[in-house]
Design a protein around this motif. Structure first.
Motif, PDB file in Angstrom:
ATOM      1  N   VAL A  25       0.867  -1.176   0.000  1.00  0.00           N
ATOM      2  CA  VAL A  25       0.000   0.000   0.000  1.00  0.00           C
ATOM      3  C   VAL A  25       0.906   1.228   0.000  1.00  0.00           C
ATOM      4  O   VAL A  25       1.578   1.515   0.983  1.00  0.00           O
ATOM      5  N   ASP A  26       0.951   1.935  -1.124  1.00  0.00           N
ATOM      6  CA  ASP A  26       1.838   3.102  -1.216  1.00  0.00           C
ATOM      7  C   ASP A  26       1.260   4.277  -0.440  1.00  0.00           C
ATOM      8  O   ASP A  26       1.976   4.976   0.250  1.00  0.00           O
ATOM      9  N   ASN A  27      -0.014   4.488  -0.596  1.00  0.00           N
ATOM     10  CA  ASN A  27      -0.683   5.470   0.249  1.00  0.00           C
ATOM     11  C   ASN A  27      -2.176   5.219   0.221  1.00  0.00           C
ATOM     12  O   ASN A  27      -2.684   4.533  -0.666  1.00  0.00           O
ATOM     13  N   ALA A  28      -2.869   5.761   1.213  1.00  0.00           N
ATOM     14  CA  ALA A  28      -4.316   5.569   1.272  1.00  0.00           C
ATOM     15  C   ALA A  28      -4.932   6.788   1.903  1.00  0.00           C
ATOM     16  O   ALA A  28      -4.374   7.368   2.840  1.00  0.00           O
ATOM     17  N   SER A  29      -6.063   7.218   1.361  1.00  0.00           N
ATOM     18  CA  SER A  29      -6.747   8.348   1.983  1.00  0.00           C
ATOM     19  C   SER A  29      -8.251   8.133   1.912  1.00  0.00           C
ATOM     20  O   SER A  29      -8.760   7.414   1.045  1.00  0.00           O
ATOM     21  N   TYR A  30      -8.933   8.738   2.881  1.00  0.00           N
ATOM     22  CA  TYR A  30     -10.388   8.645   2.889  1.00  0.00           C
ATOM     23  C   TYR A  30     -10.951  10.011   2.573  1.00  0.00           C
ATOM     24  O   TYR A  30     -10.654  10.988   3.253  1.00  0.00           O
ATOM     25  N   ARG A  31     -11.745  10.097   1.477  1.00  0.00           N
ATOM     26  CA  ARG A  31     -12.346  11.363   1.105  1.00  0.00           C
ATOM     27  C   ARG A  31     -13.696  11.486   1.765  1.00  0.00           C
ATOM     28  O   ARG A  31     -14.633  10.765   1.436  1.00  0.00           O
ATOM     29  N   PRO A  56     -16.150  13.904   1.794  1.00  0.00           N
ATOM     30  CA  PRO A  56     -17.352  14.242   1.021  1.00  0.00           C
ATOM     31  C   PRO A  56     -17.772  13.149   0.025  1.00  0.00           C
ATOM     32  O   PRO A  56     -18.951  12.947  -0.202  1.00  0.00           O
ATOM     33  N   GLY A  57     -16.823  12.432  -0.523  1.00  0.00           N
ATOM     34  CA  GLY A  57     -17.169  11.429  -1.529  1.00  0.00           C
ATOM     35  C   GLY A  57     -17.503  10.069  -0.953  1.00  0.00           C
ATOM     36  O   GLY A  57     -17.885   9.164  -1.675  1.00  0.00           O
ATOM     37  N   ARG A  58     -17.369   9.932   0.368  1.00  0.00           N
ATOM     38  CA  ARG A  58     -17.558   8.643   1.036  1.00  0.00           C
ATOM     39  C   ARG A  58     -16.800   7.550   0.287  1.00  0.00           C
ATOM     40  O   ARG A  58     -17.366   6.520  -0.097  1.00  0.00           O
ATOM     41  N   SER A  59     -15.523   7.820   0.048  1.00  0.00           N
ATOM     42  CA  SER A  59     -14.779   6.813  -0.683  1.00  0.00           C
ATOM     43  C   SER A  59     -13.341   6.759  -0.196  1.00  0.00           C
ATOM     44  O   SER A  59     -12.774   7.770   0.240  1.00  0.00           O
ATOM     45  N   MET A  60     -12.809   5.564  -0.235  1.00  0.00           N
ATOM     46  CA  MET A  60     -11.432   5.398   0.169  1.00  0.00           C
ATOM     47  C   MET A  60     -10.589   5.175  -1.073  1.00  0.00           C
ATOM     48  O   MET A  60     -10.956   4.388  -1.943  1.00  0.00           O
ATOM     49  N   GLU A  61      -9.503   5.928  -1.143  1.00  0.00           N
ATOM     50  CA  GLU A  61      -8.641   5.790  -2.310  1.00  0.00           C
ATOM     51  C   GLU A  61      -7.273   5.294  -1.878  1.00  0.00           C
ATOM     52  O   GLU A  61      -6.719   5.784  -0.900  1.00  0.00           O
ATOM     53  N   MET A  62      -6.787   4.304  -2.591  1.00  0.00           N
ATOM     54  CA  MET A  62      -5.459   3.810  -2.233  1.00  0.00           C
ATOM     55  C   MET A  62      -4.640   3.534  -3.488  1.00  0.00           C
ATOM     56  O   MET A  62      -5.183   3.246  -4.551  1.00  0.00           O
ATOM     57  N   THR A  63      -3.341   3.682  -3.330  1.00  0.00           N
ATOM     58  CA  THR A  63      -2.436   3.349  -4.422  1.00  0.00           C
ATOM     59  C   THR A  63      -1.726   2.064  -4.037  1.00  0.00           C
ATOM     60  O   THR A  63      -1.107   1.979  -2.966  1.00  0.00           O
ATOM     61  N   VAL A 112      -6.871   2.582  -6.661  1.00  0.00           N
ATOM     62  CA  VAL A 112      -8.112   1.851  -6.433  1.00  0.00           C
ATOM     63  C   VAL A 112      -9.000   2.713  -5.549  1.00  0.00           C
ATOM     64  O   VAL A 112      -8.516   3.324  -4.593  1.00  0.00           O
ATOM     65  N   SER A 113     -10.278   2.792  -5.872  1.00  0.00           N
ATOM     66  CA  SER A 113     -11.154   3.490  -4.926  1.00  0.00           C
ATOM     67  C   SER A 113     -12.323   2.603  -4.542  1.00  0.00           C
ATOM     68  O   SER A 113     -12.901   1.904  -5.368  1.00  0.00           O
ATOM     69  N   ALA A 114     -12.612   2.612  -3.259  1.00  0.00           N
ATOM     70  CA  ALA A 114     -13.723   1.822  -2.718  1.00  0.00           C
ATOM     71  C   ALA A 114     -14.739   2.819  -2.193  1.00  0.00           C
ATOM     72  O   ALA A 114     -14.483   3.505  -1.205  1.00  0.00           O
ATOM     73  N   SER A 115     -15.870   2.941  -2.891  1.00  0.00           N
ATOM     74  CA  SER A 115     -16.840   3.934  -2.433  1.00  0.00           C
ATOM     75  C   SER A 115     -18.221   3.323  -2.304  1.00  0.00           C
ATOM     76  O   SER A 115     -18.651   2.518  -3.116  1.00  0.00           O
ATOM     77  N   ASP A 116     -18.873   3.685  -1.234  1.00  0.00           N
ATOM     78  CA  ASP A 116     -20.252   3.250  -1.015  1.00  0.00           C
ATOM     79  C   ASP A 116     -20.784   3.976   0.204  1.00  0.00           C
ATOM     80  O   ASP A 116     -20.023   4.385   1.093  1.00  0.00           O
ATOM     81  N   ALA A 117     -22.119   4.101   0.250  1.00  0.00           N
ATOM     82  CA  ALA A 117     -22.755   4.720   1.413  1.00  0.00           C
ATOM     83  C   ALA A 117     -22.470   3.929   2.685  1.00  0.00           C
ATOM     84  O   ALA A 117     -22.567   4.456   3.796  1.00  0.00           O
ATOM     85  N   ALA A 118     -22.101   2.673   2.523  1.00  0.00           N
ATOM     86  CA  ALA A 118     -21.816   1.833   3.691  1.00  0.00           C
ATOM     87  C   ALA A 118     -20.745   2.443   4.604  1.00  0.00           C
ATOM     88  O   ALA A 118     -20.746   2.207   5.811  1.00  0.00           O
ATOM     89  N   TRP A 119     -19.843   3.223   4.022  1.00  0.00           N
ATOM     90  CA  TRP A 119     -18.829   3.883   4.849  1.00  0.00           C
ATOM     91  C   TRP A 119     -19.481   4.705   5.947  1.00  0.00           C
ATOM     92  O   TRP A 119     -18.998   4.742   7.071  1.00  0.00           O
ATOM     93  N   GLU A 120     -20.581   5.378   5.558  1.00  0.00           N
ATOM     94  CA  GLU A 120     -21.305   6.197   6.534  1.00  0.00           C
ATOM     95  C   GLU A 120     -22.261   5.342   7.343  1.00  0.00           C
ATOM     96  O   GLU A 120     -22.292   5.394   8.567  1.00  0.00           O
ATOM     97  N   VAL A 121     -23.079   4.528   6.620  1.00  0.00           N
ATOM     98  CA  VAL A 121     -24.119   3.740   7.286  1.00  0.00           C
ATOM     99  C   VAL A 121     -23.499   2.852   8.362  1.00  0.00           C
ATOM    100  O   VAL A 121     -24.008   2.742   9.468  1.00  0.00           O
ATOM    101  N   TYR A 122     -22.381   2.232   8.053  1.00  0.00           N
ATOM    102  CA  TYR A 122     -21.750   1.348   9.026  1.00  0.00           C
ATOM    103  C   TYR A 122     -20.677   2.041   9.852  1.00  0.00           C
ATOM    104  O   TYR A 122     -19.882   1.398  10.514  1.00  0.00           O
ATOM    105  N   ARG A 123     -20.683   3.381   9.750  1.00  0.00           N
ATOM    106  CA  ARG A 123     -19.817   4.217  10.573  1.00  0.00           C
ATOM    107  C   ARG A 123     -18.348   3.808  10.482  1.00  0.00           C
ATOM    108  O   ARG A 123     -17.604   3.892  11.452  1.00  0.00           O
ATOM    109  N   LEU A 124     -17.953   3.353   9.306  1.00  0.00           N
ATOM    110  CA  LEU A 124     -16.548   3.006   9.139  1.00  0.00           C
ATOM    111  C   LEU A 124     -15.712   4.266   8.996  1.00  0.00           C
ATOM    112  O   LEU A 124     -14.524   4.288   9.304  1.00  0.00           O
TER     113      LEU A 124
END
Ligand code: CU
Lengths: 414, 247
Positions: free
Chosen positions: A286-292, A294-301, A364-376
């Motif tokens: 994992v080179d880097n990872a960030s959680y956006r 507003p976009g409810r999405s996690m982006e990682m390289t 790679v980006s992993a986005s879904d409302a589940a980030w919020e709904v499941y309070r991740l």
């Protein structure tokens, strides 16, 4: 008199309220929906449940449903949570709406607590026999001593029929078939209330004559030692001798009725057999990872190296029971809970197969409302801001390989 | 009517007023003891009393009498010294059992559907009657603490044996041996009470082989004697009337 009566009545009422509320308030936890309130890092970095299957979504009372799958015990287990040295494979249901007919880890029955090893993957199976009609959310669950419950995904199962039809027969080693649901109830009620009756008789004997005020006056007048009559003493001797004798007699008759009994069984079970999973031929950095936010999405390289002999594609990122799939590569067979499934939640800058020997860096980006709904997303407020999860790679033949990742996470608020 | 006048005009009225007071005080006392004792016992004896698969020959036998002798000792201290009332321990236990049976029947069974043969409360009545009788016959708190406390602890296991023996039948289930009580604990899922919380059959009494119940009962009885003394003084202190300024 009236004011005294009022006061006593008021006092009685208050006492009654206190007593009734205290007596009533305790009920063993019936709810199993703590999954969202659990700290995100706890769900991401402890036990990962996958390949899950709930064998049926509707059963009649007395029928059995099987929950099976695998769980991976994360190597990067958080410092703040006790290691799973004493763990219990539980099931998250609202009270005994099902009975747990059997539960297995690696084929071994696990009615008691077990020791799990970090980094290992185990297969498990829980057999539930339907008992009480209704729609129940059934979660996989692992309890870890000093670590708390670790709750996996939950799915609704409907039970039909009537609880009065439920039976739970077993055969004892003395050759008797009993229904655990009702076994021994007659003895429990009979002996408990027989003794309660004797206790009331003891009080009734003394309460026939005046109880409080006249006795208080007599004691204050110095007549305390003449207040217990000879008859009282004889009755008391009768009660004490009778109590001891009856206890001894009942104990004797019980031993005759049940000559073979054993002590309560307990003890930790070690040596759980993990799955024999070969070392993955894929390595991921994992080179880097960030959680956006507003976009409810996690982006990682990710820098992925394929050391195997077949081309591979990243198909799934699984964290805290939420599955982000790349629909081009992987799909769910249909039984996974919909709220935890992001069928198209994983997008990659390049999802073409990575050839044997190739190293490729992709975003790679992993986005879904589940980030919020499941309070991740609360992860970004954790003291140790890391994330973790499982990546699943698919080769040309459709085989999967699982790789765990565990890295720091930087939030981005804009 | 002025304060100096009596509220009653005849002896018959006095007797009936006193009797009414008896019932009211008894009713109030019963529920006050119930409230305090029930909470105390839940917090200290808790799971040992809730579940049949905690009712073992070691820890249940040891813990329950020790934590249960508290209120009977305190209530006896007040009722015997002030009123020469002979049922201080029994009224406490009847209150406790009343609260427990309501709790188990309506909450554990009625609300959460655990079978009653898994969640019944333990029987303390023989212990309580014994404690009361020793106090009446000896008219001595020291004797009651020593002889009564010993009897209190020693009677507990035999008094409960007719209730729990059927649940200690051995069962072979999927290749392992269980008691019926263990199987209840496995079958009737307690989401909030994982198996490792269960404190049973632990300790260093292994040298006594299979006869650990009497040893545990003796130990429990000794500690009950000490706890009786402590709670006797709690009772005396709590039963003081210094708090109420006379008017
Ligand atoms: Cu749920």
């Amino acid at each position: 008199m009236k004011t005294i009566k009022d006061k006593v009545a008021k006092l009685s009422f208050v006492a009654l309220l206190i007593a009734v509320s205290t007596a009533m308030f305790y009920t063993p936890t019936a709810s199993a929906h703590g999954e969202k309130s659990q700290a995100a890092f706890m769900r991401m970095r402890t036990i990962h449940w996958y390949d899950l299957d709930w064998s049926k979504s509707q059963v009649a009372v007395n029928e059995t449903v099987t929950i099976s799958g695998k769980f991976h015990v994360f190597k990067g287990w958080p410092e703040t949570v006790a290691k799973p040295e004493v763990s219990f494979l539980n099931i998250g249901i609202p009270g005994p709406v099902f009975i747990r007919a059997a539960s297995y880890i690696g084929g071994q029955l696990v009615p008691r607590s077990v020791t799990l090893e970090l980094g290992e993957t185990y297969d498990f199976k829980v057999l539930l026999k339907a008992r009480r009609p209704g729609d129940w959310h059934v979660h996989t669950m692992m309890n870890v001593e000093d670590g708390g419950p670790i709750i996996g995904p939950g799915k609704f199962i409907r039970i039909t029929g009537s609880m009065s039809q439920f039976t739970n027969p077993v055969t004892t080693l003395t050759g008797k078939t009993i229904d655990i649901e009702t076994w021994g109830l007659g003895d429990i009620y009979f002996y408990s209330f027989l003794w309660i009756g004797i206790g009331i008789a003891w009080m009734w004997y003394w309460c026939k004559s005046p109880v409080f005020v006249p006795r208080l006056i007599a004691v204050q007048a110095g007549k305390a030692d003449s207040m217990i009559s000879d008859t009282d003493k004889k009755v008391t001797m009768g009660f004490i001798a009778g109590t001891v004798a009856l206890t001894a007699i009942l104990m004797g008759s019980t031993n005759d009725a049940y000559p073979v009994t054993i002590p309560i069984q307990a003890g930790l079970m070690r040596d759980m057999v993990p799955l024999d999973i070969p070392e993955p031929t894929v390595s991921v950095n994992v080179d880097n990872a960030s959680y956006r936010v507003p976009g409810r999405s996690m982006e990682m390289t990710l820098t992925i190296t394929n050391n195997g002999d077949s081309g591979i594609r990243l198909g799934e990122f699984n964290t805290a029971s939420v599955r982000f799939l790349d629909a081009d590569v992987a799909e769910d067979e249909g039984s996974y809970p919909a709220d935890l499934l992001a069928e198209n939640g994983l997008s990659q800058s390049d999802n073409s197969p990575i050839a044997p020997g190739e190293t490729r860096t992709i975003s790679v980006s992993a986005s879904d409302a589940a980030w919020e709904v499941y309070r991740l997303a609360d992860l970004i407020y954790d003291p140790d801001s890391r994330f973790a999860g499982l990546l699943f790679f698919y080769d040309e033949a459709g085989n999967t390989q699982m790789v765990g990742i565990d890295a720091p996470l930087i939030p981005s608020f804009i | 009517m002025s304060a100096s006048q009596s509220a009653v005009r005849s002896r018959a009225e006095a007797v009936s007023a006193s009797r009414t007071l008896d019932y009211m005080i008894l009713f109030t006392l019963f529920f006050i003891i119930l409230g305090g004792y029930h909470i105390h016992f839940m917090l200290t004896g808790g799971d040992w009393d809730f579940w049949s698969d905690w009712k073992d020959r070691r820890l249940w036998v040891t813990v329950c009498p020790i934590v249960a002798i508290t209120f009977p000792a305190a209530v006896q201290a007040v009722l015997w010294t002030r009123y020469r009332i002979a049922w201080g321990a029994t009224v406490s236990i009847l209150g406790l059992l009343f609260g427990e049976w309501i709790n188990r029947y309506f909450n554990f069974w009625g609300w959460t559907y655990f079978p009653m043969n898994f969640v019944f409360p333990a029987n303390f009545i023989p212990s309580a009657i014994f404690l009361d009788c020793v106090l009446v016959l000896s008219n001595s708190f020291t004797m009651t603490a020593i002889a009564g406390g010993m009897g209190w602890g020693l009677l507990f296991y035999p008094a409960n044996w007719p209730i729990i023996a059927p649940l200690h039948l051995p069962v072979e289930y999927n290749g392992m041996m269980f008691t019926v009580a263990d199987l209840s604990g496995y079958h009737y899922v307690r989401t909030g009470t994982p198996e490792y919380i269960r404190m049973v059959e632990k300790g260093t009494l292994r040298t006594f082989g299979k006869d650990v119940a009497p040893v545990s009962a003796f130990f429990s009885a000794f500690v009950s004697v000490i706890v009786y003394f402590v709670w006797h003084f709690f009772g005396l202190w709590f039963g003081k009337t210094d708090f109420v300024t006379s008017t």
